[in-house]
Design a protein around this motif. Structure first.
Motif, PDB file in Angstrom:
ATOM      1  N   GLY A 173      -5.914  12.113 -23.408  1.00  0.00           N
ATOM      2  CA  GLY A 173      -5.259  12.627 -22.217  1.00  0.00           C
ATOM      3  C   GLY A 173      -3.843  13.114 -22.468  1.00  0.00           C
ATOM      4  O   GLY A 173      -3.587  13.932 -23.353  1.00  0.00           O
ATOM      5  N   ASP A 174      -2.906  12.571 -21.711  1.00  0.00           N
ATOM      6  CA  ASP A 174      -1.509  12.993 -21.782  1.00  0.00           C
ATOM      7  C   ASP A 174      -0.664  12.102 -22.678  1.00  0.00           C
ATOM      8  O   ASP A 174       0.563  12.034 -22.528  1.00  0.00           O
ATOM      9  N   THR A 225       2.870  13.160 -24.095  1.00  0.00           N
ATOM     10  CA  THR A 225       3.110  14.521 -23.633  1.00  0.00           C
ATOM     11  C   THR A 225       4.601  14.833 -23.553  1.00  0.00           C
ATOM     12  O   THR A 225       5.031  15.964 -23.798  1.00  0.00           O
ATOM     13  N   GLN A 230       6.281  17.997 -25.507  1.00  0.00           N
ATOM     14  CA  GLN A 230       7.000  19.055 -24.801  1.00  0.00           C
ATOM     15  C   GLN A 230       8.444  19.183 -25.291  1.00  0.00           C
ATOM     16  O   GLN A 230       8.968  20.294 -25.423  1.00  0.00           O
ATOM     17  N   ASP A 276      -9.692  14.528 -23.635  1.00  0.00           N
ATOM     18  CA  ASP A 276      -9.507  14.071 -22.262  1.00  0.00           C
ATOM     19  C   ASP A 276     -10.743  13.303 -21.798  1.00  0.00           C
ATOM     20  O   ASP A 276     -11.732  13.180 -22.529  1.00  0.00           O
ATOM     21  N   ASN A 336      -3.574   4.387 -17.663  1.00  0.00           N
ATOM     22  CA  ASN A 336      -2.328   5.128 -17.880  1.00  0.00           C
ATOM     23  C   ASN A 336      -1.178   4.138 -18.050  1.00  0.00           C
ATOM     24  O   ASN A 336      -0.839   3.408 -17.127  1.00  0.00           O
ATOM     25  N   THR A 370       4.380   8.284 -22.149  1.00  0.00           N
ATOM     26  CA  THR A 370       3.031   8.070 -21.609  1.00  0.00           C
ATOM     27  C   THR A 370       2.039   7.785 -22.728  1.00  0.00           C
ATOM     28  O   THR A 370       2.016   8.477 -23.750  1.00  0.00           O
ATOM     29  N   ASP A 412      -2.075   7.315 -22.624  1.00  0.00           N
ATOM     30  CA  ASP A 412      -3.336   7.267 -21.871  1.00  0.00           C
ATOM     31  C   ASP A 412      -4.405   6.626 -22.744  1.00  0.00           C
ATOM     32  O   ASP A 412      -4.790   7.189 -23.784  1.00  0.00           O
TER      33      ASP A 412
END
Length: 281
Positions: A134-135, A138, A142, A164, A186, A244, A246
């Motif tokens: 997933g994230d 992230t 970024q 995902d 999460n 994060t 996940d």
């Protein structure tokens, strides 16, 4: 003649082993793995059966085996080989349990590994695993991308691609598991800075092992700018940044005649429209 399927080589698994060994020697940070192992133990408590012969695939360390020793009489540990084409070496229909805690998200041929586990399970054998997806990270991804685009005119791969929830669910079905279930936990961890996060990742043995990673040293200016962008975009009011993770959970059963079967199309005794209107069948 059809050519055999060859999974793309995304990860340098020999480097992964070296990074994990270094982290263990320096004192590994296991807070995320500990959380997953505790959760896996709880989830297995809901499965009302005792297992006799299981396999743990690629879980770092021995904590999972220690935790599950009251649930499975024998739990062997196997790792995914550097040359994944050699396979896991599991005999067909030899196991009634397969588990993995944070050991599968850095596998090049995950569909192949899942298919091997499905073949290794006896009818009505159970698979449960957790992997990052997933994230996950992230914010770090970024921030690095923004800093490199700004200072170097392009970006390089620094955070591994992640599956995902939908991908993982489809993977279970493709491998032939019955009653597949997936969900995501999460987890948001807060750090004093991006540098503190990166130190934790090193102590997890979770730094960049992408085959296409940049081989030249990271520029100091880019690193500092990344940390600045991270703090600008992903900090709470107290100045601490968020990271994060996940954790995607998956489970499924090797098919057996005793298992529940989905209803045939058209066999329902009440329509959805009637249910919405509150009409009883």
């Amino acid at each position: 003649m059809n050519q055999p399927h060859t999974a793309p080589l995304l990860f340098d698994r020999a480097l992964l082993r070296a990074r994990q060994a270094r982290a263990s020697k320096q004192g590994a940070d296991t807070f995320l793995l500990d959380r997953v192992i505790e959760d896996m133990s709880d989830r297995l408590q809901a499965v009302l059966r005792q297992f006799s012969n299981g396999v743990d695939v690629a879980t770092p360390g021995s904590s999972l085996a220690d935790t599950l020793k009251s649930r499975v009489a024998s739990l062997a540990h196997v790792d995914v080989p550097d040359d994944e084409s050699k396979g896991l070496g599991l005999a067909p229909a030899s196991l009634d349990l397969a588990v993995s805690a944070l050991g599968l998200h850095l596998v090049n041929d995950l569909p192949g590994v899942m298919a091997q586990l499905r073949r290794a399970l006896k009818p009505d054998g159970f698979l449960i695993a957790a992997l990052l997806g997933g994230d996950t990270l992230t914010e770090l991804r970024q921030s690095f991308a923004a800093a490199e685009a700004e200072l170097e005119g392009g970006i390089s791969p620094r955070v591994a691609p992640m599956a995902d929830l939908r991908d993982v669910g489809a993977l279970l079905q493709r491998a032939g598991f019955a009653l597949p279930v997936t969900d995501v936990d999460n987890v948001v961890v807060r750090y004093s800075s991006a540098f503190a996060l990166m130190q934790d990742l090193r102590r997890m043995g979770a730094t960049n092992i992408l085959v296409e990673r940049r081989r030249t040293p990271l520029r100091r200016a880019t690193l500092l700018r990344m940390a600045q962008i991270y703090a600008e975009r992903f900090a709470d009011a107290d100045g601490r940044i968020r990271a994060t993770f996940d954790i995607i959970w998956l489970s499924g059963w090797a098919p057996h005649e005793s298992q529940q079967k989905p209803l045939k199309p058209g066999s329902a005794k009440a329509s959805l429209a009637d249910a919405v209107r509150g009409v009883k069948p």
